[in-house]
Structures are given as structure tokens and as C-alpha cells.
Design a protein around this motif. Structure first.
Motif, mmCIF file in Angstrom:
data_model
loop_
_atom_site.group_PDB
_atom_site.id
_atom_site.type_symbol
_atom_site.label_atom_id
_atom_site.label_comp_id
_atom_site.label_asym_id
_atom_site.label_seq_id
_atom_site.Cartn_x
_atom_site.Cartn_y
_atom_site.Cartn_z
ATOM 1 N N PRO A 1 45.239 39.693 -41.664
ATOM 2 C CA PRO A 1 45.772 40.027 -40.213
ATOM 3 C C PRO A 1 46.895 39.576 -39.810
ATOM 4 O O PRO A 1 46.839 38.696 -38.420
ATOM 5 C CB PRO A 1 44.539 38.604 -39.219
ATOM 6 C CG PRO A 1 44.783 37.286 -39.735
ATOM 7 C CD PRO A 1 44.483 38.422 -41.522
ATOM 8 N N GLY A 2 47.223 41.137 -39.563
ATOM 9 C CA GLY A 2 48.522 40.824 -39.075
ATOM 10 C C GLY A 2 48.667 42.008 -37.534
ATOM 11 O O GLY A 2 47.186 42.367 -37.242
ATOM 12 N N GLY A 3 49.162 41.313 -36.759
ATOM 13 C CA GLY A 3 48.764 41.891 -35.558
ATOM 14 C C GLY A 3 49.190 43.413 -35.554
ATOM 15 O O GLY A 3 48.512 43.804 -34.741
ATOM 16 N N LEU A 4 49.970 43.657 -36.075
ATOM 17 C CA LEU A 4 50.606 45.705 -36.423
ATOM 18 C C LEU A 4 49.121 46.463 -37.251
ATOM 19 O O LEU A 4 48.473 47.266 -36.432
ATOM 20 C CB LEU A 4 50.999 46.144 -37.226
ATOM 21 C CG LEU A 4 52.703 46.256 -35.588
ATOM 22 C CD1 LEU A 4 52.242 47.615 -35.245
ATOM 23 C CD2 LEU A 4 53.227 44.862 -34.522
ATOM 24 N N THR A 5 48.389 45.800 -38.045
ATOM 25 C CA THR A 5 47.804 46.339 -38.918
ATOM 26 C C THR A 5 46.163 46.587 -37.761
ATOM 27 O O THR A 5 45.839 47.234 -37.997
ATOM 28 C CB THR A 5 47.291 45.525 -40.201
ATOM 29 O OG1 THR A 5 48.238 45.765 -41.555
ATOM 30 C CG2 THR A 5 46.017 46.019 -41.181
ATOM 31 N N THR A 6 45.615 44.932 -37.423
ATOM 32 C CA THR A 6 45.327 45.336 -36.775
ATOM 33 C C THR A 6 45.082 45.598 -35.352
ATOM 34 O O THR A 6 43.911 46.074 -34.890
ATOM 35 C CB THR A 6 44.407 43.265 -36.340
ATOM 36 O OG1 THR A 6 45.828 42.441 -35.679
ATOM 37 C CG2 THR A 6 44.034 42.371 -37.756
ATOM 38 N N SER A 7 45.786 46.037 -34.477
ATOM 39 C CA SER A 7 45.955 47.070 -33.566
ATOM 40 C C SER A 7 45.315 48.379 -33.960
ATOM 41 O O SER A 7 44.633 48.812 -33.097
ATOM 42 C CB SER A 7 46.852 46.414 -33.579
ATOM 43 O OG SER A 7 47.315 45.050 -32.492
ATOM 44 N N GLU A 8 46.535 48.650 -35.465
ATOM 45 C CA GLU A 8 45.846 49.765 -35.243
ATOM 46 C C GLU A 8 44.611 50.666 -35.597
ATOM 47 O O GLU A 8 44.292 51.287 -35.436
ATOM 48 C CB GLU A 8 46.798 50.177 -36.428
ATOM 49 C CG GLU A 8 47.991 50.005 -36.000
ATOM 50 C CD GLU A 8 49.769 49.924 -37.755
ATOM 51 O OE1 GLU A 8 50.477 50.290 -37.315
ATOM 52 O OE2 GLU A 8 48.978 49.862 -38.379
ATOM 53 N N ALA A 9 43.832 49.297 -36.509
ATOM 54 C CA ALA A 9 42.321 49.382 -36.791
ATOM 55 C C ALA A 9 41.548 49.223 -35.266
ATOM 56 O O ALA A 9 41.044 50.796 -35.500
ATOM 57 C CB ALA A 9 42.367 47.960 -37.683
ATOM 58 N N ILE A 10 41.944 48.672 -34.685
ATOM 59 C CA ILE A 10 40.910 49.013 -33.281
ATOM 60 C C ILE A 10 40.937 49.841 -33.086
ATOM 61 O O ILE A 10 40.790 50.694 -32.070
ATOM 62 C CB ILE A 10 41.500 47.147 -32.371
ATOM 63 C CG1 ILE A 10 41.342 46.212 -33.007
ATOM 64 C CG2 ILE A 10 41.062 47.565 -30.741
ATOM 65 C CD1 ILE A 10 41.907 44.498 -32.210
ATOM 66 N N ALA A 11 42.666 50.785 -32.752
ATOM 67 C CA ALA A 11 43.000 51.823 -31.632
ATOM 68 C C ALA A 11 42.200 52.876 -32.244
ATOM 69 O O ALA A 11 41.373 54.040 -31.714
ATOM 70 C CB ALA A 11 44.431 52.567 -32.123
ATOM 71 N N LEU A 12 41.489 52.940 -33.935
ATOM 72 C CA LEU A 12 40.877 53.837 -34.958
ATOM 73 C C LEU A 12 39.711 53.452 -34.603
ATOM 74 O O LEU A 12 38.677 54.222 -35.376
ATOM 75 C CB LEU A 12 41.572 54.104 -35.873
ATOM 76 C CG LEU A 12 42.756 54.823 -35.904
ATOM 77 C CD1 LEU A 12 43.688 54.580 -37.487
ATOM 78 C CD2 LEU A 12 42.411 56.467 -35.383
#
Length: 391
Positions: free
Chosen positions: A286-297
Motif C-alpha cells: 500500500p504505497g501512497g502513489l500506487t494506491t492513488s493511481e489504482a483509485i483513479a482508475l
């Protein structure tokens, strides 16, 4: 003629998230803000040109081999206490190198996506060496003390959850903007899943699971063996991104040639947005960037083995928001994966919740706030010349 905003972005390479947030701001400015001239500088490389590679190696080995020690220190320094004050007093950079950088770039605002860089800018301002406006981009859903410094003019955070936590730490609400964590422009696009699956040689009708172990390729071999041996899962397609772990990539490529599931094993890739957009589920740290990218998609997440510290904070936030599940060991990971695909409504529910906290425009909002930021914390003037000479 419109005056250009000269934005200096200070990042660091202890993990990919700090760098990716910096790239997101840079790329968004290049695409959509011709009035912004942005530059990225690696803070660790600039301040320690000969030692930063060794420092990065030591950090990675420490986190990998002694995660409990890292977690202990993270929790011990989370709050505003004598221990965290001690750590903040450890100045791991040379003042004269930072002053030199500011003189060379002449920024109108400095953005830090790396906590040590935010600390350095606050120290410079406290010594009267600069009065440039400073912005800190917190790249995790955490309120740890290492992000919080007295001369920071504006904080950009990923959620109201973090904003409220900073307010509880007596950071003025006017200096906190819940923009969302900046993500690169391609993660804000809309994609045709079937077209992407065809492009990458995947069957449209079979589920696709993307497995990412973070930028360092930390993927469990035990879990891979479970995938191969357990008969409960119907045939699926797995994309395993090993990051920069070339040994793991070669090993898995050789081990996963046969079986009912199809495996695509790759190293570090720059088209993660396409892999996310074509997938039904991502298994990731659960890295901050990876999870934010997943949420956006709109990509449901199954979180696995968070590091003690900021990754645990991220996992707790994402699970409570209903956009992710968390597994605590390899058998639990496999059980949750099986349950998700035996009950498709779980994925549908998670996807609907991602839309409630989705921030596709996070980077645009962040950039808008950055260029508007002014110095709001008074900077001392009397000591500047003396400290500059000393530096």
C-alpha cells in the motif's frame, strides 16, 4: 507577457512514490500550464553527491531486513515529542549546498515531495537564508512528524482524513489543502479495457490480476506457489511486475511457464496505467502513489504485507474507506483472492466506493495551489548574513 512561475521540486529516491509525485507535478505543468517552469532535483543526490547511492542501499537493506525496527522508530517519532525533536535536529545536509541550489534555480516556490527536503527548507528559512514560499506534498495517508515543519507555508495532503490529523497537530487549517496525492496525467485518462487486453495479448473473457510488490519488486514466492497448486481458482491471467528486482523476474519467468493460469512476468515498466486499466484487481503493497493511481482508475485493491509505518497508515485508511481489502499472510491472501472472484459483487462494491474518494484532478488542484502559495510564516532577517557566511 505573463510572468512564469518557477517551481523547484525537491524529491528523493528512498522508494518510488516521492519521485512519482514529483514527476506528476512536472508532467502536468508541461502539458497544461505553460506559465509554469518546473524543475526536479533529487535532494539526496544534490546534498550528498558522493554518498546518496550508499545511503539509499543502506536504507533499502534496513527496511527489508529489519522492518520491525523501522516500524518502532516510525511510531516513536510519530508525535511531537523529545524523540522526534532529536531526530529533526540531526541535519543530514550542508546549508551551503541548499543555498547554492536556490541561487542557481531562483524559484518562485519550492515544493518538497520528500520529508527531508521539507525539513531542509524549513531550516533554511528559520536561519533567514531564504524567504521563498514552501509547499510540502505528503505522499502517504499519514500525519507523521517528519513531514511537519514550522516554516512550511502550505501542505498538500491526500484526504480530509490527513487534513484533520494535521489540524489536530495544530497546523492552521488555512495552510492545508486536501488536493489528493498527485498522480501522473495518464492515470486520469479513460481507457477501453477490451482494447487494452488485446493490445497486451490477453484474453478478454478471463479475469486479470495485476501483482505489484512496490518499486523494489518485493513479491512473495510462497503466494506464487499457492497460485500454482490450489485447484479452487478458475483459469486466470496474472501480470507480475517485479520492479527493479531482476533476479526475481528471471526466477519467476522460469518457474511459471506451465499451469492452468497464464503468467506475464515483467520488470520495471512505464505503462503501469495501462496494466491497471485492463485489470480486475491489483495485489500490491500500500504505497501512497500506487494506491492513488489504482483509485483513479477504479481498480479494486488487495493489500499485502504493508511495511510498519506509513504503509500501515495507508492500508488502514484505504480499508476503512472500503476501497481495499487487506491480507495478513500468504494463505489469507489466497483465501481473499479466491473469495473475491467467487463473489463478483465484492469487486463491484469496491469499484463504486473508489468513485467516492477518487481524485482524478489531484495534480491539477495541487499545481493550482502551488503557484498561488505565498510566504505566510514570517522569516527572521537578522541572522541570515551571518549564517550564510558560516554555511
Amino acid at each position: 507577457m505573463t510572468k512564469k512561475h518557477k517551481v523547484l521540486i525537491l524529491s528523493g529516491d528512498l522508494g518510488d512514490g516521492h519521485k512519482q509525485a514529483a514527476r506528476a507535478i512536472l508532467e502536468t505543468s508541461q502539458l497544461y500550464r505553460p506559465d509554469v517552469d518546473a524543475t526536479i532535483v533529487d535532494f539526496m543526490e544534490w546534498t550528498h553527491p558522493h554518498l546518496h547511492s550508499l545511503g539509499r542501499f543502506c536504507y533499502i537493506q534496513w527496511v527489508k531486513n529489519f522492518p520491525s525496527v523501522y516500524g518502532y522508530l516510525f511510531q516513536k517519532t510519530r508525535g511531537d515529542n523529545s524523540f522526534s525533536h532529536l531526530f529533526k535536529k540531526i541535519k543530514l545536509f550542508a546549508l551551503h549546498r541548499m543555498v547554492q541550489l536556490l541561487e542557481e534555480v531562483q524559484p518562485t516556490v519550492v515544493v518538497s515531495t520528500f520529508p527531508s527536503a521539507a525539513a531542509a527548507m524549513s531550516i533554511l528559512k528559520s536561519q533567514g537564508l531564504t524567504d521563498v514560499p514552501t509547499v510540502t506534498v505528503i505522499t502517504d495517508h499519514t500525519d507523521h512528524s517528519y513531514w511537519i515543519h514550522p516554516y512550511t507555508d502550505q501542505y498538500l495532503v491526500g484526504s480530509e482524513h490527513v487534513r484533520n490529523a494535521l489540524i489536530a497537530r495544530h497546523v492552521p487549517a488555512s495552510r492545508i489543502s486536501a488536493t489528493g496525492i498527485p498522480i501522473r496525467p495518464q492515470f486520469s485518462q479513460t481507457f477501453d479495457r477490451d482494447e487494452l487486453r488485446s493490445k497486451h495479448g490477453l484474453k478478454r473473457s478471463r479475469p486479470v490480476v495485476l501483482i505489484m510488490g512496490g518499486g523494489l519488486g518485493m513479491i512473495s514466492r510462497t503466494f506464487i506457489r499457492l497460485l500454482q497448486s490450489d485447484p479452487r481458482l478458475e483459469p486466470m491471467q496474472f501480470i507480475i511486475v517485479c520492479g527493479r528486482n531482476d533476479k526475481l523476474r528471471e526466477k519467476l519467468t522460469n518457474e511459471l511457464k506451465d499451469g492452468k493460469h497464464r503468467f506475464i512476468v515483467t520488470g520495471f515498466v512505464d505503462h503501469v496505467h495501462e496494466l491497471m486499466a485492463l485489470s480486475d484487481l491489483i495485489i500490491t503493497k500500500p504505497g501512497g502513489l500506487t494506491t492513488s493511481e489504482a483509485i483513479a482508475l477504479d481498480l479494486p485493491m488487495l493489500l499485502y504485507k504493508p511495511l510498519p509505518g506509513q504503509e500501515q497508515d495507508n492500508a488502514a485508511f484505504l480499508v476503512s474507506a472500503g476501497v481495499a481489502l487487506q491480507a495478513f499472510d500468504e494463505p489469507d491472501l489466497f483465501e481473499k483472492l479466491t473469495r473475491v472472484f467467487q463473489n463478483p459483487q465484492i469487486l463491484t462494491t469496491i469499484k463504486s466506493r473508489t468513485k467516492q474518494i477518487q481524485t482524478k484532478t489531484a495534480t491539477f488542484q495541487a499545481l493550482r495551489t502551488i503557484v498561488k502559495t505565498k510566504t505566510v510564516v514570517p522569516v527572521p532577517r537578522s541572522v541570515g548574513r551571518a549564517v550564510y557566511a558560516e554555511a
